[in-house]
Motif scaffolding. Structure first.
Motif, short mmCIF file in Angstrom:
data_model
loop_
_atom_site.label_atom_id
_atom_site.label_comp_id
_atom_site.label_asym_id
_atom_site.label_seq_id
_atom_site.Cartn_x
_atom_site.Cartn_y
_atom_site.Cartn_z
N PRO A 1 20.61 136.40 54.27
CA PRO A 1 21.98 136.54 53.80
C PRO A 1 22.87 135.39 54.26
O PRO A 1 22.80 134.93 55.40
CB PRO A 1 22.43 137.86 54.45
N GLY A 2 23.69 134.89 53.30
CA GLY A 2 24.59 133.78 53.58
C GLY A 2 24.08 132.45 53.08
O GLY A 2 24.86 131.49 52.93
N ASP A 3 22.74 132.35 52.81
CA ASP A 3 22.20 131.09 52.31
C ASP A 3 22.74 130.81 50.91
O ASP A 3 22.97 131.71 50.10
CB ASP A 3 20.67 131.16 52.24
N THR A 4 22.95 129.53 50.65
CA THR A 4 23.41 129.10 49.32
C THR A 4 22.60 127.89 48.89
O THR A 4 22.98 126.73 49.15
CB THR A 4 24.92 128.73 49.36
N ILE A 5 21.46 128.14 48.25
CA ILE A 5 20.57 127.07 47.78
C ILE A 5 19.94 127.51 46.46
O ILE A 5 19.92 128.71 46.14
CB ILE A 5 19.47 126.75 48.82
N PRO A 6 19.41 126.58 45.66
CA PRO A 6 18.81 126.93 44.36
C PRO A 6 17.70 127.97 44.47
O PRO A 6 17.51 128.78 43.54
CB PRO A 6 18.27 125.59 43.86
N SER A 7 16.96 128.02 45.57
CA SER A 7 15.86 128.98 45.71
C SER A 7 16.37 130.42 45.65
O SER A 7 15.63 131.33 45.26
CB SER A 7 15.12 128.76 47.03
N VAL A 8 17.61 130.65 46.04
CA VAL A 8 18.19 131.99 45.99
C VAL A 8 18.29 132.46 44.55
O VAL A 8 18.00 133.62 44.23
CB VAL A 8 19.57 132.01 46.68
N SER A 9 18.69 131.57 43.66
CA SER A 9 18.80 131.92 42.24
C SER A 9 17.44 132.33 41.67
O SER A 9 17.33 133.31 40.93
CB SER A 9 19.37 130.73 41.47
N LEU A 10 16.39 131.59 42.04
CA LEU A 10 15.04 131.92 41.57
C LEU A 10 14.59 133.27 42.12
O LEU A 10 13.92 134.06 41.41
CB LEU A 10 14.05 130.83 41.99
N LEU A 11 14.95 133.55 43.36
CA LEU A 11 14.59 134.83 43.97
C LEU A 11 15.29 135.98 43.23
O LEU A 11 14.67 137.02 42.96
CB LEU A 11 15.00 134.83 45.45
N LYS A 12 16.53 135.79 42.87
CA LYS A 12 17.25 136.81 42.12
C LYS A 12 16.62 137.05 40.75
O LYS A 12 16.46 138.20 40.31
CB LYS A 12 18.73 136.41 41.96
N GLN A 13 16.25 135.97 40.07
CA GLN A 13 15.62 136.10 38.76
C GLN A 13 14.31 136.89 38.86
O GLN A 13 14.01 137.72 38.00
CB GLN A 13 15.38 134.72 38.16
N ARG A 14 13.55 136.60 39.92
CA ARG A 14 12.25 137.27 40.08
C ARG A 14 12.43 138.77 40.32
O ARG A 14 11.73 139.59 39.73
CB ARG A 14 11.49 136.63 41.23
N LEU A 15 13.37 139.15 41.17
CA LEU A 15 13.60 140.56 41.45
C LEU A 15 14.16 141.29 40.22
O LEU A 15 13.80 142.44 39.95
CB LEU A 15 14.55 140.72 42.63
N LYS A 16 15.00 140.61 39.46
CA LYS A 16 15.54 141.23 38.25
C LYS A 16 14.42 141.47 37.24
O LYS A 16 14.42 142.49 36.54
CB LYS A 16 16.63 140.34 37.65
N ALA A 17 13.45 140.54 37.17
CA ALA A 17 12.32 140.71 36.26
C ALA A 17 11.47 141.91 36.64
O ALA A 17 10.78 142.50 35.80
CB ALA A 17 11.45 139.45 36.25
N ASP A 18 11.56 142.32 37.90
CA ASP A 18 10.80 143.48 38.38
C ASP A 18 11.67 144.73 38.41
O ASP A 18 11.35 145.70 39.10
CB ASP A 18 10.26 143.20 39.79
#
Length: 554
Positions: A236-253
């Motif tokens: 929590p608190g991180d702000t990097i492009p990898s966070v966006s990819l992580l969100k996309q992956r969880l939403k796909a699931d």
């Protein structure tokens, strides 16, 4: 309709494939003179095939293997060798049932589905079928349904072929699962016949429904995108492009993620914690390497995990008692369950990969407080002996006694360099103490592996995610609480137990009623608190070999 196989079966019906069948290597085929195949009735050929089964390990009919089966023989003998599958409704029901074997994690091809389907298709065209071919089809249908129901009850794969550490003995076929096939066919009750064979354990249905759900996503062209581990844990608190990819992956699931951006916010933390809980990981809301490994399981991998575990449930296809202890090796967890609700749970440490905790059922019969440890010979000769060769004080410093039979031996008088792990003539006992490897209590459940539950002085291991560190026995995070639950009806509470511990004297307490204890290995299991499925790491690498067995043709 499968047109390739339809053509083959058309050739079979015309008699042109008999020479091919006769040339089959390694199996008994059935040579038939086509000039005589219309002279005798179906019953005659059924009797011939059944009699041949009694003398041959494997019979080949219409290119399909039929194994010698006393049940098949007895059914046809009682029916006077008359065909069983004359009614079209029963044959159609059989097709539907065998097709659905896929959703049980089994392979419909193992049950002659292709030949049966094509035979039924042709039977609508050719009203006057050769008696020999009708006999073959009838036997194949009977073999198919009996083999399938047998696999539903006992599993397709023999657990003992996979590991000697599995000891759930095959359960007897009880009254509700009797193979009264003629009655089921007469009453057009084939579906009920099969349903009675399917596992009635609630979690079996959970696995099956989850399999259907993932399978439908895969067949619709859906997939779970793979994401690369960014090289460090995201929190929590991180702000990097990898966070966006992580969100996309969880939403796909199907996790709730409304804003796809580069901010690791509360929404992502909540979704991540839910995912971790369902995948046997500590729900800390931090995306570490193991979380990424779990995220990158493909749909195909998940389907295979579900197939493997449906088979494991079939191996223990009997009703759980109302109250019992369940230990899942793969989840490193013990639960006491009553009325299908978790009454108590704690973390456990299980065997290492090369000293695996076995899978079996037993009863906890008694509890030993302040136990001594009779060290297994393998540990004494392979692990302690090398240390004695360089330090004769090793035993003394650990409250251990060197024994020859029932007599204590002074280790200072022994030249340990003369011995190896094959001729070490001594045994070793560790007396009750704070450093005793068994801790201050052990729980005895008779079994051929000499495995038991026990306390441990190494408490720090329970904080680890992976907890496979023992020689096979099971270490408990909360042994005194478990002892209190098992002995509360006998007047023991934590205070009474602590009084025994403080005495430092060994004491054995026999349970008035043994506690059923199931040690299992499930890489996907149900969370009894929220009824959701949880995936676990295959710590012993057993899924692959089990799947190989499921995928091998009969």
């Amino acid at each position: 309709m499968k047109w390739v196989s339809l053509g083959i079966l058309t050739m079979l019906l015309s008699g042109t494939l008999h020479s091919i069948h006769n040339a089959a290597i390694g199996y008994s085929s059935v040579p038939i003179d086509d000039n005589l195949s219309d002279i005798f009735p179906v019953d005659t050929f059924i009797a011939r095939f059944v009699n041949e089964m009694a003398t041959k390990e494997v019979l080949k009919l219409a290119g399909e293997k039929v194994y010698s089966n006393a049940v098949i023989a007895s059914i046809y003998e009682e029916a006077g060798y008359a065909p069983l599958w004359q009614l079209e409704r029963n044959r159609m029901d059989l097709e539907n049932i065998l097709e659905s074997a896929y959703y049980e994690g089994l392979n419909p091809k193992d049950y002659h589905l292709e030949v049966i389907t094509n035979y039924n298709s042709l039977s609508r065209v050719y009203k006057n079928r050769k008696a020999v071919h009708a006999a073959m089809a009838d036997l194949l249908m009977t073999d198919a349904i009996l083999s399938y129901t047998h696999h539903l009850i006992h599993g397709k794969v023999d657990q003992k072929d996979l590991s000697p550490n599995w000891d759930y003995s095959m359960q007897p076929t009880d009254a509700r699962k009797k193979f009264d096939l003629p009655k089921a066919l007469k009453q057009n009750a084939l579906h009920q016949f099969v349903d009675s064979a399917r596992s009635h354990l609630p979690f079996y249905d959970k696995l099956k429904h989850l399999f259907i759900e993932y399978d439908s996503i895969q067949k619709a062209g859906g997939q779970l995108p793979e994401i690369k581990y960014p090289g460090r844990s995201l929190k929590p608190g991180d702000t990097i492009p990898s966070v966006s990819l992580l969100k996309q992956r969880l939403k796909a699931d199907a996790y709730t993620i409304d804003s796809i951006n580069e901010v690791f916010d509360k929404e992502l933390e909540s979704a991540l914690m839910s995912f971790q809980s369902l995948n046997g990981l500590p729900p800390d809301g931090i995306a570490g390497r193991k979380t990424y490994q779990a995220l990158n399981l493909s749909l195909s991998e998940r389907l295979n995990i579900l197939r493997a575990n449906m088979e494991r449930v079939r191996w223990i296809n009997y009703d759980y008692p109302d109250e019992f202890i369940l230990i899942n090796i793969a989840s490193y967890q013990l639960q006491m369950i009553k009325g299908n609700e978790v009454k108590f749970e704690c973390r456990v440490v299980v065997g290492k990969e090369h000293t695996q905790t076995p899978v079996f059922f037993s009863y906890i019969r008694y509890i030993v407080f302040n136990p001594s440890w009779h060290i297994p010979y393998s540990i004494a000769s392979e692990e302690i002996l090398p240390k004695l060769k360089t330090d004769k004080h090793y035993l003394q410093n650990r409250n251990m006694l060197l024994m020859r039979g029932s007599s204590e031996v002074n280790p200072m008088s022994i030249d340990f360099t003369k011995y190896t792990n094959t001729n070490f003539p001594y045994s070793i006992i560790q007396e009750a103490s704070a450093s005793n490897a068994l801790g201050k209590v052990k729980f005895i459940m008779p079994n051929k592996y000499s495995v038991y539950l026990h306390d441990t002085p190494s408490k720090s291991l329970f904080k680890r995610i992976d907890r496979a560190f023992s020689h096979g026995c099971i270490r408990l995070e909360k042994p005194f609480q478990l002892a209190e639950l098992l002995l509360q009806e006998q007047g023991y509470d934590l205070a009474a137990i602590q009084e025994i511990i403080d005495s430092k004297k060994p004491k054995t307490v026999v349970l008035n009623k043994g506690m059923p204890t199931l040690i299992i290995y499930m890489t996907c299991n149900e969370n009894l608190k929220n009824r959701q499925a949880i995936f676990y790491n295959d710590i012993y690498g057993l899924d692959k070999e089990l799947l190989n067995g499921l995928n091998t043709s009969r």
